[in-house]
Motif scaffolding. Structure first.
Motif, PDB file in Angstrom:
ATOM      1  N   GLY A  61     -17.223  71.916  61.440  1.00 11.83           N
ATOM      2  CA  GLY A  61     -17.908  72.351  62.651  1.00 11.83           C
ATOM      3  C   GLY A  61     -18.725  73.604  62.445  1.00 11.83           C
ATOM      4  N   GLU A  62     -18.339  74.403  61.442  1.00 11.21           N
ATOM      5  CA  GLU A  62     -19.078  75.634  61.177  1.00 11.21           C
ATOM      6  C   GLU A  62     -20.558  75.349  60.909  1.00 11.21           C
ATOM      7  N   ALA A  63     -20.827  74.261  60.170  1.00 12.31           N
ATOM      8  CA  ALA A  63     -22.207  73.942  59.804  1.00 12.31           C
ATOM      9  C   ALA A  63     -23.029  73.452  60.992  1.00 12.31           C
ATOM     10  N   ASN A  64     -22.382  73.125  62.101  1.00 12.71           N
ATOM     11  CA  ASN A  64     -23.104  72.653  63.282  1.00 12.71           C
ATOM     12  C   ASN A  64     -23.191  73.706  64.377  1.00 12.71           C
ATOM     13  N   ALA A  65     -22.701  74.921  64.108  1.00  9.97           N
ATOM     14  CA  ALA A  65     -22.635  75.943  65.152  1.00  9.97           C
ATOM     15  C   ALA A  65     -24.005  76.403  65.626  1.00  9.97           C
ATOM     16  N   VAL A  66     -25.050  76.194  64.830  1.00 11.35           N
ATOM     17  CA  VAL A  66     -26.383  76.610  65.257  1.00 11.35           C
ATOM     18  C   VAL A  66     -26.967  75.650  66.293  1.00 11.35           C
ATOM     19  N   ILE A  67     -26.430  74.435  66.391  1.00 10.29           N
ATOM     20  CA  ILE A  67     -26.895  73.455  67.386  1.00 10.29           C
ATOM     21  C   ILE A  67     -25.658  72.844  68.050  1.00 10.29           C
ATOM     22  N   PRO A  68     -24.895  73.652  68.769  1.00 13.16           N
ATOM     23  CA  PRO A  68     -23.597  73.172  69.249  1.00 13.16           C
ATOM     24  C   PRO A  68     -23.677  72.144  70.372  1.00 13.16           C
ATOM     25  N   HIS A  69     -24.784  72.091  71.098  1.00 13.04           N
ATOM     26  CA  HIS A  69     -24.846  71.232  72.282  1.00 13.04           C
ATOM     27  C   HIS A  69     -24.781  69.740  71.932  1.00 13.04           C
ATOM     28  N   LEU A  70     -25.044  69.389  70.672  1.00 14.28           N
ATOM     29  CA  LEU A  70     -24.987  67.980  70.272  1.00 14.28           C
ATOM     30  C   LEU A  70     -23.592  67.553  69.820  1.00 14.28           C
ATOM     31  N   TYR A  71     -22.723  68.512  69.539  1.00 15.77           N
ATOM     32  CA  TYR A  71     -21.491  68.210  68.802  1.00 15.77           C
ATOM     33  C   TYR A  71     -20.497  67.369  69.596  1.00 15.77           C
ATOM     34  N   ALA A  72     -20.425  67.577  70.905  1.00 14.61           N
ATOM     35  CA  ALA A  72     -19.441  66.829  71.690  1.00 14.61           C
ATOM     36  C   ALA A  72     -19.666  65.327  71.554  1.00 14.61           C
ATOM     37  N   CYS A  73     -20.921  64.899  71.641  1.00 13.67           N
ATOM     38  CA  CYS A  73     -21.235  63.477  71.468  1.00 13.67           C
ATOM     39  C   CYS A  73     -21.020  63.051  70.020  1.00 13.67           C
ATOM     40  N   GLN A  74     -21.487  63.862  69.083  1.00 13.69           N
ATOM     41  CA  GLN A  74     -21.398  63.487  67.666  1.00 13.69           C
ATOM     42  C   GLN A  74     -19.955  63.330  67.202  1.00 13.69           C
ATOM     43  N   PHE A  75     -19.078  64.233  67.643  1.00 14.01           N
ATOM     44  CA  PHE A  75     -17.676  64.194  67.202  1.00 14.01           C
ATOM     45  C   PHE A  75     -16.981  62.956  67.761  1.00 14.01           C
ATOM     46  N   LYS A  76     -17.161  62.706  69.043  1.00 13.83           N
ATOM     47  CA  LYS A  76     -16.571  61.513  69.655  1.00 13.83           C
ATOM     48  C   LYS A  76     -17.079  60.245  68.975  1.00 13.83           C
ATOM     49  N   ALA A  77     -18.400  60.193  68.720  1.00 17.82           N
ATOM     50  CA  ALA A  77     -18.989  59.003  68.105  1.00 17.82           C
ATOM     51  C   ALA A  77     -18.470  58.790  66.694  1.00 17.82           C
ATOM     52  N   MET A  78     -18.311  59.872  65.918  1.00 14.31           N
ATOM     53  CA  MET A  78     -17.819  59.725  64.550  1.00 14.31           C
ATOM     54  C   MET A  78     -16.379  59.218  64.539  1.00 14.31           C
ATOM     55  N   ILE A  79     -15.533  59.795  65.392  1.00 12.84           N
ATOM     56  CA  ILE A  79     -14.140  59.349  65.448  1.00 12.84           C
ATOM     57  C   ILE A  79     -14.073  57.870  65.813  1.00 12.84           C
ATOM     58  N   SER A  80     -14.801  57.478  66.852  1.00 13.34           N
ATOM     59  CA  SER A  80     -14.787  56.074  67.285  1.00 13.34           C
ATOM     60  C   SER A  80     -15.288  55.152  66.187  1.00 13.34           C
ATOM     61  N   ASP A  81     -16.328  55.584  65.493  1.00 13.06           N
ATOM     62  CA  ASP A  81     -16.931  54.754  64.447  1.00 13.06           C
ATOM     63  C   ASP A  81     -16.013  54.631  63.235  1.00 13.06           C
ATOM     64  N   TRP A  82     -15.413  55.727  62.795  1.00 10.43           N
ATOM     65  CA  TRP A  82     -14.458  55.650  61.685  1.00 10.43           C
ATOM     66  C   TRP A  82     -13.323  54.699  62.044  1.00 10.43           C
ATOM     67  N   ARG A  83     -12.802  54.834  63.247  1.00 13.63           N
ATOM     68  CA  ARG A  83     -11.696  53.962  63.652  1.00 13.63           C
ATOM     69  C   ARG A  83     -12.104  52.492  63.596  1.00 13.63           C
ATOM     70  N   ALA A  84     -13.270  52.185  64.128  1.00 11.84           N
ATOM     71  CA  ALA A  84     -13.721  50.792  64.148  1.00 11.84           C
ATOM     72  C   ALA A  84     -13.932  50.264  62.734  1.00 11.84           C
ATOM     73  N   LYS A  85     -14.532  51.059  61.876  1.00 11.33           N
ATOM     74  CA  LYS A  85     -14.882  50.580  60.540  1.00 11.33           C
ATOM     75  C   LYS A  85     -13.658  50.473  59.623  1.00 11.33           C
ATOM     76  N   PHE A  86     -12.740  51.436  59.688  1.00 13.44           N
ATOM     77  CA  PHE A  86     -11.494  51.286  58.924  1.00 13.44           C
ATOM     78  C   PHE A  86     -10.724  50.056  59.403  1.00 13.44           C
ATOM     79  N   HIS A  87     -10.691  49.838  60.701  1.00 13.35           N
ATOM     80  CA  HIS A  87      -9.992  48.680  61.262  1.00 13.35           C
ATOM     81  C   HIS A  87     -10.601  47.376  60.747  1.00 13.35           C
ATOM     82  N   GLN A  88     -11.907  47.262  60.820  1.00 16.63           N
ATOM     83  CA  GLN A  88     -12.585  46.029  60.408  1.00 16.63           C
ATOM     84  C   GLN A  88     -12.467  45.794  58.908  1.00 16.63           C
TER      85      GLN A  88
END
Length: 497
Positions: free
Chosen positions: A258-285
Motif C-alpha cells: 500500500g505504501e507504493a499507492n499512497a500518492v493516489i489513495p482514492h483509487l485503492y479501495a476499489c483496487q484492493f477489493k477487486a484484487m482480492i475478489s479476482d485472486w479468489r476466483a482465479k485460484f478457485h477456477q
C-alpha cells in the motif's frame, strides 16, 4: 460464464506451451519437503513430459491414486485424494518408463505471502532473529518456499524460484525469507496442529496494479501511467508471480502492501477489493474448484513512515484498505482480517523508517485475525476497539466503543480531531480539522473536548481518529483494548452522528 471462460483460458494457456522433453516432471514448485493442501480440499498437482495420450501413473505411499492422460502439449494434471493433515508422504509419477518422486511431503494449510518490501523484509533484519529461527526449527510442521522476482507482459506456467521447499533452518534461505510470513506461521503453529506451507511471492516498492490481473484492473478506474517497462506496470507481477501458482490448491493469503499507492489513495479501495475478489476466483477456477472461492485473506494496515505531521496518503490508504468501513470483516470485504500497525513507528530502522523492524508484533496481530476469521476459533479477541455510538452535547462528544461490551485502555489524550462548520452539512475537506483532546473517559467511552468549534463554526460536522501518517509513539496511540492491548484502528465519521 465469466468464471468458466477464465478457467478455460488458463487451461488453454497451459496447453499452448508445448513441452518437447518427453521425460516426466513435476511443475517446478512441486518439490521434496513441500506442503500440499489438506482435506477436505483436494490438492492439485501437475507436470510435463507425459507421453501424449498415454496414462501417467500417480502413486502416494505405494498406492496408485490416479492415472491421468497427458494432453497434446505433454501436460498432465490431477487432483489427489483428499488427505488428512500430516505426513510425511512420498508421491511419484510414472510415464513412458520414467518415474520421478517427491519425498517428505506434508499435507496441511498452504498460505500465500505477497506484497511489497515490508512483506519481503528478511528474517535476519529483525531484532529477535536467532530466537525465532530456533523456534521455527523446533516446529517440525513448517515449510517455506520463495519465488523470485519476475515481471512479465504475459502470464507464465512456472514461476522463477529463489529456493524450493524446505524446513526453516540456520541457512541463507531462512535468513532471506519473509519475516512477516514466517513469524505468522510460527504464531499460528502454537494454536493449530496441521503443517503450514508458506509461499513467499513479493517485490519491494511495487503498486497494487502490478499484482492485479487485467480483469481486476478493468473493474476500477485507473491512473494513467507512462513509464519504462518495469515491475510497476499493470499486471506484470500477477503474470510472473501469481498466475503460475494458481493451479496449486491453497488455504489463504496474507498481504502487506500500500505504501507504493499512497500518492493516489482514492483509487485503492476499489483496487484492493477487486484484487482480492479476482485472486479468489482465479485460484478457485485453476485448482478445479478446490481452493475456496472465498478463501481467507489477511492484510497489514500500513505502519507509520516519517516522523512528522502528515494527514494524507497513508491515512487514506489505511481507510481504503478496509473499504472505508474502518474494520474487517465487513459487508464488502468478507472473510478478511487485518493487523493494525499504525502504532509501531521505527524511525531509527537501519532499513529506513518505512521498514519498521517490529515484525513480531505485526505477525502476532495478523495471526490473531487468522485464528478468529480463517480458522473460526471462538473466544478470540482479534480486533481492537471500534466506535459504535457518538453523542454530542455542547462542547463535548462522547464516543462509545464496541456497544459498551469491551473495556478500553486510554494511553494518551491526543489523536482525535473534529471538523467544524456552521451546520452539520459542512463538507469536511482534507484540511480544516482541529485537535479534540480526550477530556475524560469511562470503561468503554472517551469524551472529547470539542470547544475548538465555536463562533460561526460551532457545529461538529465530523470526527476522526489517528488520521496521520505516523499518529503516535510506539504502542502509545490513544485507545486500546484493555484485555488485548490491540490498538483501535483509525476512523473518520461525518455528521449526522
Amino acid at each position: 460464464m465469466g468464471g468458466l471462460r477464465l478457467y478455460f483460458c488458463l487451461i488453454l494457456h497451459i496447453s499452448a506451451f508445448h513441452y518437447n522433453d518427453a521425460v516426466v516432471k513435476f511443475a517446478n514448485y512441486y518439490t521434496h519437503h513441500m506442503v500440499l493442501q489438506k482435506a477436505p480440499a483436494q490438492a492439485q498437482i501437475w507436470g510435463t513430459g507425459g507421453a501424449v495420450g498415454q496414462s501417467v501413473i500417480v502413486v502416494i505411499d505405494g498406492q496408485t491414486v490416479a492415472t491421468p492422460a497427458a494432453n497434446d502439449a505433454g501436460v498432465w494434471e490431477v487432483l489427489l485424494p483428499a488427505t488428512v493433515a500430516g505426513g510425511p508422504h512420498n508421491i511419484s509419477v510414472t510415464s513412458n518408463g520414467t518415474t520421478v518422486s517427491l519425498r517428505d511431503v506434508l499435507f496441511g494449510d498452504v498460505w500465500i505471502c505477497s506484497g511489497q518490501s515490508n512483506m519481503e523484509y528478511h528474517m535476519n533484519t529483525i531484532r529477535n532473529y536467532s530466537a525465532l529461527v530456533t523456534t521455527a526449527m523446533q516446529r517440525n510442521n513448517l515449510r517455506i518456499v520463495r519465488l523470485d522476482h519476475n515481471a512479465l507482459n504475459r502470464s507464465t506456467n512456472e514461476p522463477a524460484i529463489v529456493f524450493t521447499w524446505q524446513a526453516p533452518n540456520r541457512d541463507w534461505q531462512t535468513d532471506k525469507f519473509s519475516a512477516v510470513c514466517l513469524i505468522f506461521a510460527i504464531e499460528l503453529s502454537q494454536h493449530v496442529t496441521q503443517p503450514l506451507g508458506m509461499v513467499e511471492t513479493n517485490w519491494g516498492g511495487t503498486p497494487i496494479e502490478a499484482w492485479s490481473s487485467p480483469e481486476a484492473l478493468a473493474a476500477c478506474p485507473q491512473q494513467k501511467k507512462k513509464r519504462a517497462i518495469d515491475q510497476n506496470l499493470p499486471s506484470v507481477l500477477y503474470n510472473g508471480m501469481i498466475a503460475p501458482i494458481l493451479p496449486m490448491t491453497i488455504f489463504g493469503a496474507i498481504w502487506y502492501q500500500g505504501e507504493a499507492n499512497a500518492v493516489i489513495p482514492h483509487l485503492y479501495a476499489c483496487q484492493f477489493k477487486a484484487m482480492i475478489s479476482d485472486w479468489r476466483a482465479k485460484f478457485h477456477q485453476a485448482s478445479k474448484n478446490q481452493t475456496s472461492s472465498t478463501f481467507p485473506f489477511g492484510f497489514v494496515q500500513l505502519a507509520p513512515f516519517r516522523n512528522k505531521t502528515i494527514n494524507a496518503g497513508f491515512p487514506d490508504i489505511r481507510w481504503a484498505q478496509t473499504a472505508k468501513y474502518g474494520y474487517v470483516p465487513n459487508p464488502t470485504l468478507t472473510n478478511v482480517f487485518m493487523a493494525v500497525a499504525m502504532d509501531l513507528p521505527d524511525f531509527d530502522s537501519p532499513q529506513g523508517s518505512i521498514h519498521p523492524r517490529y515484525k513480531e508484533d505485526i505477525a502476532a496481530r495478523l495471526a490473531l485475525g487468522a485464528l478468529g476469521v480463517a480458522y473460526g476459533q471462538k473466544n478470540i479477541d482479534y480486533q481492537g476497539p471500534f466506535p459504535t455510538r457518538f453523542s454530542h452535547t455542547g462542547q463535548r462528544m462522547t464516543i462509545e466503543y464496541d456497544n459498551g461490551n469491551s473495556d478500553i485502555a486510554v494511553r494518551t489524550i491526543n489523536g482525535f480531531e473534529v471538523c467544524c462548520g456552521p451546520t452539520e452539512s459542512q463538507v469536511c475537506q482534507a484540511t480544516g480539522w482541529i485537535a479534540a483532546p480526550i477530556s475524560e473517559h469511562g470503561p468503554t467511552t472517551v469524551t472529547l473536548d470539542t470547544s475548538g468549534c465555536h463562533g460561526n463554526n460551532h457545529i461538529v460536522a465530523g470526527v476522526r481518529y489517528a488520521w496521520e501518517e505516523s499518529p503516535c509513539d510506539f504502542k502509545k496511540c490513544a485507545v486500546y483494548g484493555l484485555g488485548t492491548n490491540l490498538p483501535a484502528p483509525p476512523f473518520v465519521k461525518e455528521a449526522p452522528f
